[in-house]
Design a protein around this motif. Structure first.
Motif, PDB file in Angstrom:
ATOM      1  N   ALA A  72      -6.362   7.641  -1.213  1.00 22.84           N
ATOM      2  CA  ALA A  72      -5.769   6.342  -0.884  1.00 22.84           C
ATOM      3  C   ALA A  72      -5.774   5.454  -2.131  1.00 22.84           C
ATOM      4  CB  ALA A  72      -6.559   5.682   0.239  1.00 22.84           C
ATOM      5  N   ASP A  73      -4.946   4.436  -2.150  1.00 25.69           N
ATOM      6  CA  ASP A  73      -4.951   3.482  -3.256  1.00 25.69           C
ATOM      7  C   ASP A  73      -6.338   2.845  -3.373  1.00 25.69           C
ATOM      8  OD1 ASP A  73      -2.280   4.094  -3.050  1.00 25.69           O
ATOM      9  OD2 ASP A  73      -1.589   2.026  -2.815  1.00 25.69           O
TER      10      ASP A  73
ATOM     11  N   ASP B  76       0.830  -1.202   0.000  1.00 24.26           N
ATOM     12  CA  ASP B  76       0.000   0.000   0.000  1.00 24.26           C
ATOM     13  C   ASP B  76       0.870   1.260   0.000  1.00 24.26           C
ATOM     14  OD1 ASP B  76      -2.276  -1.495   0.007  1.00 24.26           O
ATOM     15  OD2 ASP B  76      -2.573  -1.402   2.170  1.00 24.26           O
TER      16      ASP B  76
ATOM     17  N   THR C 195      -4.501  -2.718  -5.572  1.00 19.90           N
ATOM     18  CA  THR C 195      -3.150  -3.026  -6.031  1.00 19.90           C
ATOM     19  C   THR C 195      -3.263  -4.096  -7.102  1.00 19.90           C
ATOM     20  OG1 THR C 195      -2.140  -2.513  -3.894  1.00 19.90           O
ATOM     21  CG2 THR C 195      -0.883  -3.923  -5.395  1.00 19.90           C
TER      22      THR C 195
ATOM     23  N   ASP D  42      -1.603   1.185  -8.370  1.00 19.42           N
ATOM     24  CA  ASP D  42      -3.008   1.581  -8.402  1.00 19.42           C
ATOM     25  C   ASP D  42      -3.501   1.627  -9.851  1.00 19.42           C
ATOM     26  OD1 ASP D  42      -5.286   3.493  -8.625  1.00 19.42           O
ATOM     27  OD2 ASP D  42      -5.008   3.673  -6.462  1.00 19.42           O
TER      28      ASP D  42
END
Length: 354
Positions: free
Chosen positions: A205-206, A167, A209, A244
């Motif tokens: 935020a991401d 992250d 993934t 991302d």
């Protein structure tokens, strides 16, 4: 005239020592016949791509640009390694034939891969290729679908978890590209400080993934000569990583110049995204969100990030030219692209509702 993408004469100052390369390659494949002829594909602002034509086989050689390079850029062995690991789960990757880090062969690491004989779309359709508006739309969707397919690869099952740092991808990208821009800035380039501050302040935020390409464009896609709507290959895996997916899409849209864009942006176009039938950037974002389930209603951040990142890449190339580390005359104008991209980012920032 063949629709298959053609290489041209090797540019001055970018020649290869074919005798040494021939000895190396025949140690890998003893069936190669004769001495190779070398030609070079267009582009080459980043890594250089050559066609090696033997009497009985065609191969593609990829090497870094000549001159000084950014520390982490142009890692040929990493790119070849990613391609080798990814091919079993993403069949559009060309097969890697050999890698070499022997400085007695070349002044840099390089790798050699199979040649995918196909159509590559650059700023214009190749002569002899005509697509209807419906065909163009379908081609556009097929290309986007290949990006989506990459994002949906189970990277853990494929043994590719080692590519990522976990992250925090968005934060790392904003910090990393900001640092790279400040190091590459020349006295005739704008400072981008307002844009970097905005990106840092608005950072989300991401969202996930996944495997990302980081340079997914039409001129990195190979089309079937017998069915130009069908994608048979995806090239240029230098910047592939785990990250991302919306950041990856933002990078792609930085190059997505559409028919109603302002003249300065149109001058930068290097793929035929302006043709009737091509999706607009808004349509690409909506289609991607619908197919993946990711929310795209606050995409301004990713679009501005993509343009900023493109400006850094352009400025890094210009920095090498400015300091005499590369002599390609087309790079002399890159600072104007850098300066224009800052204004484009600021215009989008002014319109943003984030």
């Amino acid at each position: 005239m063949s629709l298959i993408d053609q290489a041209g004469a090797v540019r001055s100052g970018e020649e290869l020592d074919l005798a040494k390369i021939d000895v190396f390659l025949k140690g890998v494949d003893a069936t190669l016949e004769g001495m190779p002829a070398a030609t070079q594909f267009p582009g080459g602002a980043s890594n250089l791509t050559y066609l090696l034509s033997y009497a009985n086989r065609e191969l593609i050689l990829r090497r870094p640009p000549f001159g000084a390079k950014a520390k982490s850029a142009h890692d040929m062995l990493r790119e070849a390694g990613i391609m080798t690991e990814l091919k079993p789960v993403y069949p559009y990757v060309p097969a890697v034939i050999a890698t070499c880090q022997d400085r007695a062969v070349m002044d840099s690491d390089f790798y050699v891969m199979e040649r995918l004989r196909g159509i590559i779309l650059r700023d214009k359709l190749p002569a002899g290729l005509t697509l209807s508006e419906n065909d163009t739309r379908q081609l556009c969707l097929n290309v986007i679908d290949k990006m989506i397919a990459l994002h949906q690869v189970d990277y853990q099952a494929a043994g590719l978890a080692h590519l990522g740092k976990g992250d925090g991808y968005v934060q790392r990208q904003i910090a990393g590209w900001s640092e790279r821009y400040r190091k590459a800035r020349t006295d005739d380039a704008v400072d981008f400080e307002d844009v970097m501050r905005w990106l840092e302040d608005k950072m989300p935020a991401d969202v996930a993934t996944c495997l990302i390409h980081n340079d997914f464009r039409f001129d990195n896609v190979v089309l079937d000569p017998d069915n130009p709507l069908k994608v048979i290959g995806v090239l240029d895996w230098e910047m592939a990583t785990l990250g991302d997916p919306l950041m990856d899409l933002g990078n792609t849209l930085a190059y997505w110049v559409q028919a109603d864009d302002e003249p300065q942006f149109k001058q930068m176009r290097r793929q035929p995204t302006n043709l009737p039938g091509m999706l607009t950037r808004k349509e690409v974002i909506a289609y991607y969100g619908e197919k993946t389930g990711y929310r795209t209603d606050h995409f301004d951040f990713y679009e501005i990030y993509g343009l900023f990142r493109l400006a850094v890449i352009v400025q890094q190339i210009y920095y090498r030219f400015h300091h005499g580390q590369t002599k390609n005359p087309q790079f002399a104008f890159f600072v104007h692209v850098t300066n224009y991209l800052e204004q484009r980012c600021k215009n989008l920032m002014a319109q943003s509702h984030i």
